[in-house]
Design an enzyme around this catalytic site. Structure first.
Site, short mmCIF file in Angstrom:
data_model
loop_
_atom_site.label_atom_id
_atom_site.label_comp_id
_atom_site.label_asym_id
_atom_site.label_seq_id
_atom_site.Cartn_x
_atom_site.Cartn_y
_atom_site.Cartn_z
N HIS A 188 0.82 -1.20 0.00
CA HIS A 188 0.00 0.00 0.00
C HIS A 188 0.86 1.26 0.00
O HIS A 188 0.46 2.29 -0.51
CB HIS A 188 -0.94 0.00 1.21
CG HIS A 188 -2.17 -0.80 0.96
ND1 HIS A 188 -2.36 -2.05 1.46
CD2 HIS A 188 -3.24 -0.53 0.19
CE1 HIS A 188 -3.51 -2.52 1.04
NE2 HIS A 188 -4.07 -1.62 0.27
N GLU A 430 -2.92 -11.57 -33.55
CA GLU A 430 -1.48 -11.59 -33.28
C GLU A 430 -0.78 -12.73 -34.01
O GLU A 430 0.38 -13.03 -33.74
CB GLU A 430 -1.19 -11.62 -31.78
CG GLU A 430 -1.92 -12.69 -31.00
CD GLU A 430 -1.69 -12.62 -29.50
OE1 GLU A 430 -0.79 -11.91 -29.04
OE2 GLU A 430 -2.43 -13.30 -28.77
N ASP A 454 3.45 -10.28 -30.72
CA ASP A 454 3.47 -11.62 -31.31
C ASP A 454 3.32 -11.57 -32.82
O ASP A 454 3.93 -12.37 -33.54
CB ASP A 454 2.37 -12.49 -30.69
CG ASP A 454 2.82 -13.06 -29.36
OD1 ASP A 454 3.95 -13.55 -29.29
OD2 ASP A 454 2.06 -12.98 -28.39
N CYS A 501 -2.89 -3.23 -29.23
CA CYS A 501 -2.48 -3.23 -27.82
C CYS A 501 -1.05 -3.72 -27.64
O CYS A 501 -0.56 -3.79 -26.52
CB CYS A 501 -3.45 -4.05 -26.96
SG CYS A 501 -3.46 -5.79 -27.39
#
Ligand code: PEP
Ligand code: MG
Length: 553
Positions: A188, A430, A454, A501
């Site tokens: 945290h 991909e 990829d 992406c």
């Protein structure tokens, strides 16, 4: 000059005096008590005070760092209500006739050890929370001031580790940065540092050397480097770096709230790639419009055994809720190749990148796949989740996937468990096969997301893990760009959207090319969102489109 290198947790560069904070790890005296009833009452009173302190801290944190981060004090309060924890302390007092301070210390040590030895990194990080609450109790019992950082200000804090309660009490206007010898990215404290945007470095071994206390220090939260008594040339170099980064940040921060629209009016979906629930903090910080890729395999990678449906549901649900209505694309398990998980016990493969990985594993092990799909569907009732499937090469695979998904939906309906009936499904493009038959695939799904990492390795026949072959890897190769163009065209012909992406999405040298092709979405690491937004705002697609597209043939 001394240089120490740690792990950067939050960017920024700070110049200041180092103030070492050595938590007096309360040297607890072990005293035998005869009146155990009175000692138990003393403990109960300290418990009440601790709860009150935590309540005050919660309220302070709520105002300063928001509900999500204030939750830690709620968790501490819950720990103080934990029956096992309290029973253990009281039994130490009653049965072992220990004074309350050492009864607390003993119990806390046991609990902290138990958390530290757990496989789950989240649970491991809870060990510091146990220490935090026990320090609080012991301070109250021994009438010491609580564990706040008492610095006079304008310093760089150096500590072994900082408890969340200490971090939240740091006065941002006075603390220039903090450096710890220990800590984890998942703690945290690190999360708070990012939320508060204080330059922070963890894992800086050696920073606690007493001779460094009070020295001039430069902390580089970008590289993780700490310069103690820096020489003049380092000072000048770092001053320049600080100035540049501040200028850049200032310029870019003005883009928050600005829509990523090109000069000729096309709005691009600018999303973030994340690997965990914690990464959502930076999604907000950087003004992402949603999550374009949540690599769910990290949930599997950080465990020693299969995550259960409920464990996965809890993560997906949290992410969906925290995204506040923004789209979150969760990719199903993509292990195999470079991401090996022992407990899957996969047979060794000659060429794992071309072997049984990602969707192939899921189709070969339907139980694993179904568990994840069910968790995802259940979570879809709590936000705008979309499911994405990796490593697709054929229409048959999608048909099979959809069949399994429908079975899971039916089961949920039978059990009256809510889910989003209109949940979007998409696939990663991909593999060259998927790009080439994207006209057929587009009829089966709601969106495409092109995985250029990829797609590059399979198109150029270059193992993405092999450094030696790197010299042959032209990531701007026309073959890759043509496959992207084909994919986007086929998506649009079938009225679905297409994004990227893979890492190439953040390559600012290709932004114009992607926009000329009609790419609808770009999903990148959170910190790269604002620079990419700047680039998008500068593009006029209609002016460049023809030239760029012609240059591909
Ligand atoms: C890709 O292949 O481009 C991708 C985004 O997936 P990963 O890098 O996780 O394989
Ligand atoms: Mg991939």
């Amino acid at each position: 000059m001394n240089t120490i290198t740690g792990k950067p947790v939050c960017g920024g560069i700070a110049f200041g005096k180092l103030e070492l904070i050595k938590n007096e790890t309360s040297c607890v005296q072990r005293i035998r008590v005869n009146d155990t009833k009175k000692e138990t009452e003393r403990f109960e009173a300290a418990l009440l005070t601790a709860k009150k302190e935590l309540d005050d801290l919660y309220k302070k944190a709520l105002l300063e760092v928001g509900e999500e981060n204030a939750m830690i004090f709620d968790i501490h309060q819950m720990m103080l209500n934990d029956v096992d924890f309290l029973d253990s302390i009281k039994s130490n007092i009653t049965n072992q006739k220990l004074n309350a301070e050492s009864a607390v210390a003993m119990t806390a040590d046991n609990f902290a050890q138990m958390f530290s030895s757990m496989d789950d990194s989240y649970m491991q990080a809870r060990a510091s929370d146990v220490k935090d609450i026990s320090e609080r109790l012991i301070s109250i019992l021994s009438n010491k001031k609580s564990t706040s950082v008492t610095s006079g200000g304008n310093v760089i804090i150096g500590a072994l580790d900082l408890a969340p309660s200490q971090t939240v009490q740091l006065d941002k206007s006075k603390i220039l940065a903090f450096i710890t010898e220990e800590g984890s990215n998942n703690s945290h404290t690190s999360i708070l540092a990012r939320t508060m945007n204080i330059p922070a470095i963890i894992g800086a071994k050696g920073i606690l050397d007493d001779s460094f206390n009070g020295c001039d220090v430069i902390a580089d939260g970008y590289s993780g480097k700490i310069y103690i008594n820096p020489d003049m040339s380092t000072v000048l170099k770092m001053q320049e770096k600080k100035l540049k980064s501040e200028e850049k940040m200032l310029l870019l921060s003005k883009l928050k709230g600005v829509k990523p629209v090109t000069k000729d009016g096309k709005e691009i979906l600018l999303y973030a790639n994340i690997g965990s629930e914690d990464d959502l903090v930076s999604v907000y910080e950087n003004d992402a419009m949603g999550v374009g890729l949540f690599r769910s395999e990290f949930i599997y990678l950080e465990r020693k055994n299969y995550p259960t449906e409920d464990e996965q549901f809890s993560v997906y649900k949290n992410v969906a809720q925290k995204a506040l209505g923004k789209r979150v694309i969760i990719r199903t398990l993509d292990i195999g190749a470079d991401k090996q998980v022992d407990y899957f016990d996969m047979p060794e493969e000659e060429n794992p990148a071309m072997g049984v990985r990602a969707i192939r594993i899921c189709l070969a092990r339907p139980l694993v796949f179904k568990t994840q799909l069910r968790a995802l569907l259940r979570a879809s009732a709590y936000g705008k989740i979309a499911i994405m499937f990796p490593m697709i090469t054929s229409v048959g695979e999608i048909k099979k996937i959809k069949e399994i998904l429908e079975e899971e939906k039916d089961d949920l309906r039978k059990d009256s468990i809510p889910f989003n009936e209109d949940i979007e499904i998409g696939i990663m493009i991909e593999t060259p096969a998927a790009a080439i038959i994207s006209d057929l695939l587009a009829k089966e799904v709601d969106f495409f997301s092109i995985g250029t990492n990829d797609l590059t390795q399979y198109t150029l026949a270059i193992d993405r893990q092999n450094d030696a072959a790197n010299a042959f890897c032209d990531v701007h190769h026309t073959a890759i760009l043509r496959l992207i163009k084909t994919t986007v065209e086929n998506a649009h012909k079938n009225k679905i959207w297409a994004g990227i992406c893979g890492e190439l999405a953040a390559d600012l040298n290709l932004t114009e090319t992607f926009l000329a092709m009609g790419v609808d979405e770009l999903s990148v690491s959170p910190s790269l969102i604002l620079p990419l937004k700047q680039k998008i705002l500068d593009v006029n697609i209609s002016k460049i489109k023809d030239d760029i597209l012609q240059s591909l043939y």
